[in-house]
Design an enzyme around this catalytic site. Sequence first.
Site, mmCIF file in Angstrom:
data_model
loop_
_atom_site.group_PDB
_atom_site.id
_atom_site.type_symbol
_atom_site.label_atom_id
_atom_site.label_comp_id
_atom_site.label_asym_id
_atom_site.label_seq_id
_atom_site.Cartn_x
_atom_site.Cartn_y
_atom_site.Cartn_z
ATOM 1 N N LYS A 174 0.844 -1.182 0.000
ATOM 2 C CA LYS A 174 0.000 0.000 0.000
ATOM 3 C C LYS A 174 0.894 1.252 0.000
ATOM 4 O O LYS A 174 2.058 1.168 0.407
ATOM 5 C CB LYS A 174 -0.958 -0.028 1.202
ATOM 6 N N HIS A 204 -0.306 -4.430 6.436
ATOM 7 C CA HIS A 204 0.409 -5.110 7.524
ATOM 8 C C HIS A 204 -0.389 -5.142 8.817
ATOM 9 O O HIS A 204 -0.129 -5.971 9.682
ATOM 10 C CB HIS A 204 1.779 -4.463 7.758
ATOM 11 N N LYS A 208 -1.059 -8.295 12.413
ATOM 12 C CA LYS A 208 -0.814 -8.109 13.844
ATOM 13 C C LYS A 208 -1.610 -9.129 14.647
ATOM 14 O O LYS A 208 -2.769 -9.433 14.338
ATOM 15 C CB LYS A 208 -1.171 -6.681 14.257
ATOM 16 N N GLU A 242 0.041 7.801 16.732
ATOM 17 C CA GLU A 242 1.488 7.769 16.548
ATOM 18 C C GLU A 242 2.095 9.010 17.189
ATOM 19 O O GLU A 242 1.573 10.118 17.016
ATOM 20 C CB GLU A 242 1.838 7.717 15.062
ATOM 21 N N ASP A 272 -3.544 7.566 3.914
ATOM 22 C CA ASP A 272 -2.451 6.770 4.457
ATOM 23 C C ASP A 272 -2.913 5.738 5.474
ATOM 24 O O ASP A 272 -2.357 4.643 5.543
ATOM 25 C CB ASP A 272 -1.416 7.700 5.106
ATOM 26 N N HIS A 277 -5.779 0.697 6.757
ATOM 27 C CA HIS A 277 -5.629 0.092 8.084
ATOM 28 C C HIS A 277 -6.923 0.115 8.892
ATOM 29 O O HIS A 277 -7.408 -0.916 9.367
ATOM 30 C CB HIS A 277 -4.543 0.814 8.877
ATOM 31 N N LYS A 390 -0.718 11.864 13.702
ATOM 32 C CA LYS A 390 0.710 11.949 13.981
ATOM 33 C C LYS A 390 0.933 12.925 15.139
ATOM 34 O O LYS A 390 0.128 13.794 15.396
ATOM 35 C CB LYS A 390 1.474 12.451 12.741
#
Length: 539
Positions: A174, A204, A208, A242, A272, A277, A390
């Site tokens: 991605k 990804h 997890k 994050e 993003d 996700h 972020k």
Amino acid sequence: MPLPSTPGAAKSLLPQPCALVIFGGDGDLAWRKLLPAVYNLNKDGDLPSHFAVVCFGLPSTKEGEGVDPDEYIRKRARDGISHFSRQELDEGHWADFARSLFYVPGSFGDSRAYELLKNKLAAVDQQFGIPGSRLFYLAVPPQFVEPCVKHLGEAGMVNKPEETVAFTRVIVEKPIGRDLDSARAVIRAVDQAFAEKQTYRIDHYLGKETVQNLLVLRFANSIFEPLWNSKYIDHVQITVAEDEGLAQLDPQTGKIVASRIGYYEGIGALRDMVQNHLLQVLCICAMEPPYALDADVVRDAKANVLHCLRQMTPAEVKQNVVRGQYIEGDVHGQRVPGYRNEVRRYSEEVVKKPIPPESVNSNTETFVALRTYIDNWRWSNVPFYLRTGKRLPKRSSEVAIPFKDVPQVLFNDHPEVPLEPTVLALRVQPEEGMSMLIASKLPGPKVRIYPVKMEFNYASFGGTTPEAYERLILDVMAGDATLFMRRDGVEAAWQYVMPVLESWEHERALHLPEYQCGTWGPVEADRLIQQDGRQWRVL
């Protein structure tokens, strides 16, 4: 004491001998994630005995010019493993891993480089006894996908999908496009060379442990699934926070030493993080029970959720979606710059060009919070709150399911001091695990209610939890597509976020809501959930 096996559980497919070819093998993703992941698989003994890694692409550092390519990539990989591997570098295992690591420098658009790659793979096959099987990992930006797959096909390196001994599979990293049209273009480009059964679109987050465990929690425990609906669940919160920004600064000089701004500027948090996700986690949380664990059965159930997401009009976008951008503030006691300042410095220090006028007042969002609904029988009128950003106070990802309040009688008969709701929370990162907050009586003669947390941590199993990329790479080697996105799922996710992107494009706001670094986002995000009488979870 060995862990017990699960009677009746489906046997995992075994990874098959192959050569893993990483396009962009000297890039940031390979350095930080892919090569450390393969090293850990090697150290744990999970790789097949006939296996090798061949990196392909132009060197990302000046150290890669004029030196032996194989020795260069081994030095580069060792550095990445030393910094980012979940297990410490062991000299014995490193020697075994390094001998199977190779590098072919070349441009993605140069047909001659693919002939060099083909010849290198033939030599590696002979050296390691690999039967011609290839796993091509496209760790490249979307614009390079088409030339990569085109040249692979023209060089004769893509076998037919029915070939099982010398199989060919491709992993597409991605982001898959930057909107619906470009995503479809990427999908069509890959389809020109690879069949759908050969294509693995990676997210990804699906690798997890806690995300995978959500299915087990729901469908292997009879206590939860009867309650998993609008009758008992009040709402769902999915958070991916994050603490890092888009630029990493040298603490001594203050100069940029690493940055994702070149990728992130003009992309933003919605593309993003949310489009892939967060929506993928939402699908696993909300999907109907699949009748089997076959890849397409599970992916059918997830696609149905995406098709049931309530589409938003421009007016509803303003009511249900909040975006923001971080400004200067403190994170972990350190003063850090705002996003626009990082963009300016990136242009001056890294690109070494004057900053483009449109970036001086960049409207790229670094934070998104939204409220959405799933219009089906199970989830009717249950709000799902998603947020990601972020430069927040900490790195933490969680799925929280607050259940509905008990009636306002007996122990909950004081409206001014209501009982805390029962909450099931799954921590995706860090310290993967789960907890449940329930009401309990404090010891003593008086009836005093106190919330008690029942908690489980994956660390209790011992050892370190494998990284998501480790699991996903093994799955591709085994031919298991369960945790990968199908093309209809990719398109459905883009179809959901497109009205938001189009509304923002039409609005063209120069000044987004701002939040200081080290805070939990703009105040508008708090108002979004507070207007429903709810609060964001404190992580």
